[in-house]
Scaffold this motif. Structure first.
Motif, PDB file in Angstrom:
ATOM      1  N   SER A 150      -3.622  10.036   8.541  1.00 41.02           N
ATOM      2  CA  SER A 150      -4.782  10.817   8.102  1.00 41.02           C
ATOM      3  C   SER A 150      -4.502  12.308   8.109  1.00 41.02           C
ATOM      4  N   ALA A 151      -3.738  12.769   9.109  1.00 41.16           N
ATOM      5  CA  ALA A 151      -3.492  14.202   9.239  1.00 41.16           C
ATOM      6  C   ALA A 151      -2.390  14.705   8.316  1.00 41.16           C
ATOM      7  N   PHE A 152      -1.331  13.911   8.133  1.00 43.27           N
ATOM      8  CA  PHE A 152      -0.159  14.423   7.405  1.00 43.27           C
ATOM      9  C   PHE A 152       0.232  13.587   6.193  1.00 43.27           C
ATOM     10  N   GLY A 153      -0.339  12.407   6.048  1.00 40.79           N
ATOM     11  CA  GLY A 153       0.077  11.536   4.961  1.00 40.79           C
ATOM     12  C   GLY A 153      -0.598  11.863   3.639  1.00 40.79           C
ATOM     13  N   SER A 154      -0.113  11.205   2.603  1.00 40.81           N
ATOM     14  CA  SER A 154      -0.646  11.381   1.258  1.00 40.81           C
ATOM     15  C   SER A 154      -1.408  10.133   0.863  1.00 40.81           C
ATOM     16  N   PRO A 155      -2.516  10.278   0.128  1.00 47.52           N
ATOM     17  CA  PRO A 155      -3.268   9.079  -0.277  1.00 47.52           C
ATOM     18  C   PRO A 155      -2.526   8.206  -1.272  1.00 47.52           C
ATOM     19  N   THR A 156      -1.438   8.711  -1.827  1.00 44.87           N
ATOM     20  CA  THR A 156      -0.651   7.924  -2.776  1.00 44.87           C
ATOM     21  C   THR A 156       0.776   7.797  -2.282  1.00 44.87           C
ATOM     22  N   GLY A 157       1.450   6.759  -2.745  1.00 40.28           N
ATOM     23  CA  GLY A 157       2.835   6.546  -2.386  1.00 40.28           C
ATOM     24  C   GLY A 157       3.783   7.301  -3.286  1.00 40.28           C
ATOM     25  N   PRO A 158       5.096   7.090  -3.146  1.00 36.78           N
ATOM     26  CA  PRO A 158       6.087   7.780  -3.998  1.00 36.78           C
ATOM     27  C   PRO A 158       5.914   7.494  -5.484  1.00 36.78           C
ATOM     28  N   ASP A 159       5.371   6.333  -5.809  1.00 38.08           N
ATOM     29  CA  ASP A 159       5.179   5.982  -7.214  1.00 38.08           C
ATOM     30  C   ASP A 159       3.896   6.549  -7.792  1.00 38.08           C
ATOM     31  N   HIS A 191      -2.099   3.659  -1.822  1.00 37.76           N
ATOM     32  CA  HIS A 191      -1.574   2.672  -0.881  1.00 37.76           C
ATOM     33  C   HIS A 191      -2.390   1.388  -0.965  1.00 37.76           C
ATOM     34  N   ARG A 192      -1.704   0.288  -0.822  1.00 37.22           N
ATOM     35  CA  ARG A 192      -2.369  -1.013  -0.846  1.00 37.22           C
ATOM     36  C   ARG A 192      -2.177  -1.755   0.481  1.00 37.22           C
ATOM     37  N   ASP A 193      -2.056  -1.002   1.559  1.00 36.18           N
ATOM     38  CA  ASP A 193      -1.952  -1.575   2.890  1.00 36.18           C
ATOM     39  C   ASP A 193      -2.856  -0.777   3.820  1.00 36.18           C
ATOM     40  N   PHE A 194      -2.646  -0.907   5.127  1.00 39.34           N
ATOM     41  CA  PHE A 194      -3.534  -0.267   6.095  1.00 39.34           C
ATOM     42  C   PHE A 194      -3.482   1.252   6.040  1.00 39.34           C
ATOM     43  N   ARG A 195      -2.449   1.814   5.423  1.00 35.17           N
ATOM     44  CA  ARG A 195      -2.400   3.267   5.308  1.00 35.17           C
ATOM     45  C   ARG A 195      -3.538   3.812   4.467  1.00 35.17           C
ATOM     46  N   ALA A 196      -4.086   2.987   3.578  1.00 39.09           N
ATOM     47  CA  ALA A 196      -5.186   3.446   2.732  1.00 39.09           C
ATOM     48  C   ALA A 196      -6.427   3.773   3.550  1.00 39.09           C
ATOM     49  N   ILE A 197      -6.600   3.111   4.714  1.00 44.02           N
ATOM     50  CA  ILE A 197      -7.783   3.356   5.544  1.00 44.02           C
ATOM     51  C   ILE A 197      -7.857   4.812   5.963  1.00 44.02           C
ATOM     52  N   ALA A 198      -6.716   5.429   6.200  1.00 48.07           N
ATOM     53  CA  ALA A 198      -6.686   6.808   6.698  1.00 48.07           C
ATOM     54  C   ALA A 198      -7.194   7.816   5.682  1.00 48.07           C
ATOM     55  N   HIS A 199      -7.340   7.418   4.410  1.00 48.64           N
ATOM     56  CA  HIS A 199      -7.749   8.365   3.370  1.00 48.64           C
ATOM     57  C   HIS A 199      -9.116   8.023   2.779  1.00 48.64           C
ATOM     58  N   TRP A 200      -9.856   7.150   3.438  1.00 51.07           N
ATOM     59  CA  TRP A 200     -11.185   6.800   2.961  1.00 51.07           C
ATOM     60  C   TRP A 200     -12.252   7.768   3.471  1.00 51.07           C
ATOM     61  N   ILE A 231     -17.624  -0.233  -0.354  1.00 55.06           N
ATOM     62  CA  ILE A 231     -17.953   0.396  -1.636  1.00 55.06           C
ATOM     63  C   ILE A 231     -18.498  -0.677  -2.560  1.00 55.06           C
ATOM     64  N   SER A 232     -19.209  -0.247  -3.584  1.00 56.95           N
ATOM     65  CA  SER A 232     -19.850  -1.193  -4.501  1.00 56.95           C
ATOM     66  C   SER A 232     -19.001  -1.512  -5.714  1.00 56.95           C
ATOM     67  N   SER A 233     -17.906  -0.781  -5.928  1.00 59.27           N
ATOM     68  CA  SER A 233     -17.052  -1.044  -7.081  1.00 59.27           C
ATOM     69  C   SER A 233     -15.625  -0.654  -6.739  1.00 59.27           C
ATOM     70  N   ALA A 234     -14.695  -1.135  -7.552  1.00 60.66           N
ATOM     71  CA  ALA A 234     -13.286  -0.876  -7.299  1.00 60.66           C
ATOM     72  C   ALA A 234     -12.904   0.570  -7.575  1.00 60.66           C
ATOM     73  N   GLY A 235     -13.771   1.356  -8.213  1.00 57.11           N
ATOM     74  CA  GLY A 235     -13.440   2.731  -8.522  1.00 57.11           C
ATOM     75  C   GLY A 235     -13.521   3.669  -7.349  1.00 57.11           C
ATOM     76  N   GLY A 236     -14.190   3.278  -6.266  1.00 55.16           N
ATOM     77  CA  GLY A 236     -14.340   4.142  -5.109  1.00 55.16           C
ATOM     78  C   GLY A 236     -13.188   3.984  -4.130  1.00 55.16           C
ATOM     79  N   THR A 237     -13.308   4.694  -3.012  1.00 52.87           N
ATOM     80  CA  THR A 237     -12.285   4.605  -1.971  1.00 52.87           C
ATOM     81  C   THR A 237     -12.890   3.880  -0.776  1.00 52.87           C
ATOM     82  N   GLY A 238     -12.395   2.726  -0.513  1.00 49.93           N
ATOM     83  CA  GLY A 238     -12.903   1.910   0.571  1.00 49.93           C
ATOM     84  C   GLY A 238     -12.605   0.458   0.316  1.00 49.93           C
ATOM     85  N   VAL A 239     -13.273  -0.427   1.071  1.00 42.19           N
ATOM     86  CA  VAL A 239     -13.081  -1.870   0.916  1.00 42.19           C
ATOM     87  C   VAL A 239     -14.047  -2.383  -0.145  1.00 42.19           C
TER      88      VAL A 239
END
Length: 483
Positions: free
Chosen positions: A35-44, A48-57, A145-153
């Motif tokens: 959450s403090a130093f990471g990026s919401p996106t990966g190198p590509d 993120h499609r793993d638990f790292r995504a939680i830190a950016h919600w 979240i109510s749709s796939a466009g948001g950030t969350g589950v």
């Protein structure tokens, strides 16, 4: 086993026992660093499609605050177990050494020596810690979240039949209603877990200070959190019967008319356009003209967290209420084959918390407790040897008098088999018929005198020929019994 051996056994913990502290800490610390130093996106460049995504919600500060609460919530379980083993277990052993008869003190040392190792708590603490970590993650870390466009589950993609039940068919027909029911079910599940967790912490703290913390305490808490969460979730499906109003977004008619009004305003003269804009603004902010197009949030919906929390905090009473309602509905449909037992609440000094503690050890009624071993229960529970001996003696007498036991105690003042034995022995020494004395005080109706006389005579015979209860002393010789 000597005290020095016990001390070494307490402090000797293999690395996999200490990992119960490190694994949750490492997981939560990694999320905090992400959450403090990471990026919401990966190198590509993709999210993120793993638990790292939680830190950016969430907002980073808010998310890190939630992580601290999660860490404290999880680590309180193994911390209390370890602290109890290091300090309170010795105090309990010393207390029992003072209370029990001398011939049982070696038994106390032997049994307590088996309870001073973390290995005794290992399985139950791991189970409870895992369940608490999963439950607090849903409470504090999973953002719906109510749709796939948001950030969350996006629970619309992850919901299953357990969370949606018959409302799963709304996904294709009415996505707004689908999301509404999904949120309600999630709220019920979360607050059911929260109620069970709060009760669990209270019971663990109570067991800690009363020197009664065992592996069963953690197993009971884990089962309570599982059952309470599922029970609150299942009962949330019935919430629409009481409050049928749906949770919906603003109706599509408002959006459509909003866009039409805006287009019309652009084609009008400036003065007219400004007037039209005011009307549209009033409607968009809930003016009296457009109130009917907004779905009202049912006031009763605020009761859902409270009810779910109640089911979590008192799952036994909640299930008992459900059982009574079901039996009342099914009365006449199925035969009544219920068994008759006497509740522990009949005993003097027995509270609801004491009942729960004895039930955890397998003594859930008078008949079971009347055959208990006071020394064994004193080791396994927080109750003193004298208190348990008194309850077991009371349970023996209540099991023989059944529903007449409260009236017998009220009229005679005799509450236990030991007291009754002493009374009858004193009457025999004074050449008085003790049974006749009791019948005279109990029988207000002459027709019931023969019945009382037969029952009390039978109990007197049982007291005379039966061996004394374990650890009881003979009232005539003062020698300990060997039952």
């Amino acid at each position: 086993m000597s005290m020095d051996q016990n001390e070494g056994k307490k402090w000797h913990m293999p690395w996999y026992d200490w990992s119960i502290f490190f694994i949750p800490g490492i997981f939560i610390l990694s999320l905090g660093l992400e959450s403090a130093f990471g990026s919401p996106t990966g190198p590509d460049g993709l999210a993120h499609r793993d638990f790292r995504a939680i830190a950016h919600w969430f907002d980073p500060v808010f998310f890190q605050y939630n992580l601290i609460m999660t860490l404290l919530t999880v680590l309180v379980v193994p911390s209390l177990a370890l602290s109890y083993i290091q300090t309170m277990s010795d105090q309990k052993a010393q207390r029992l050494q003072r209370e029990v008869p001398a011939e049982h003190r070696s038994e106390i040392r032997r049994r307590m020596g088996q309870r001073v190792s973390f290995s005794t708590f290992r399985g139950s603490v791991w189970l409870t810690t895992t369940i608490v970590l999963l439950g607090t993650s849903i409470l504090l870390l999973f953002k719906p979240i109510s749709s796939a466009g948001g950030t969350g589950v996006d629970f619309s993609l992850g919901a299953n039949m357990l969370t949606m039940g018959p409302f799963a068919e709304l996904y294709e027909r009415d996505p707004d209603a689908y999301y509404s029911h999904l949120i309600r079910n999630q709220i019920a599940f979360q607050f059911g877990f929260l109620g069970a967790y709060v009760y669990f912490i209270g019971s663990v703290v109570r067991a800690y200070f009363t020197m009664d913390l065992t592996s069963l305490t953690f197993v009971d808490g884990a089962i309570r959190m599982i059952v309470a969460s599922i029970l609150a979730l299942v009962l949330s499906f019935a919430f629409d019967f009481a409050f049928p109003t749906e949770l919906k977004l603003p109706s599509t008619s408002v959006v459509a008319r909003d866009s039409v009004s805006t287009t019309a305003a652009e084609s009008l003269p400036p003065a007219a356009a400004s007037t039209t804009g005011e009307v549209v603004q009033d409607g968009a902010h809930g003016g009296q003209q457009d109130n009917s197009d907004w779905a009202a949030l049912p006031a009763g919906l605020s009761l859902l967290p409270v009810i779910a929390f109640f089911f979590g905090f008192y799952p036994k009473r909640a299930t008992l209420a459900i059982e009574r309602i079901a039996l009342r509905i099914m009365k006449g449909i199925v035969s009544d084959d219920s068994y008759r037992t006497l509740p522990l609440s009949m005993l003097a000094g027995m509270s609801y918390a004491h009942e729960l503690r004895l039930e955890r050890e397998g003594f859930d009624n008078i008949e079971n407790l009347s055959n208990a071993d006071a020394v064994d229960l004193a080791i396994r529970t927080c109750f003193s040897y004298g208190q348990l001996k008194q309850w077991i003696d009371q349970a023996w007498l209540a099991a023989h008098l059944r529903e007449d036991y409260p009236d017998f105690v009220r009229r005679t003042g005799i509450a236990s088999s030991d007291e009754l034995r002493h009374f009858l022995a004193s009457c025999d020494s004074a050449k008085i018929d003790g049974v006749e004395q009791l019948v005279a005080g109990l029988s207000t109706d002459p027709a019931t005198s023969p019945s009382w006389k037969v029952r009390l005579a039978a109990i007197k015979i049982l007291l005379d020929i039966a061996p004394l209860p374990r650890n009881c002393s003979n009232p005539e010789t003062g020698e300990p019994g060997s039952g």
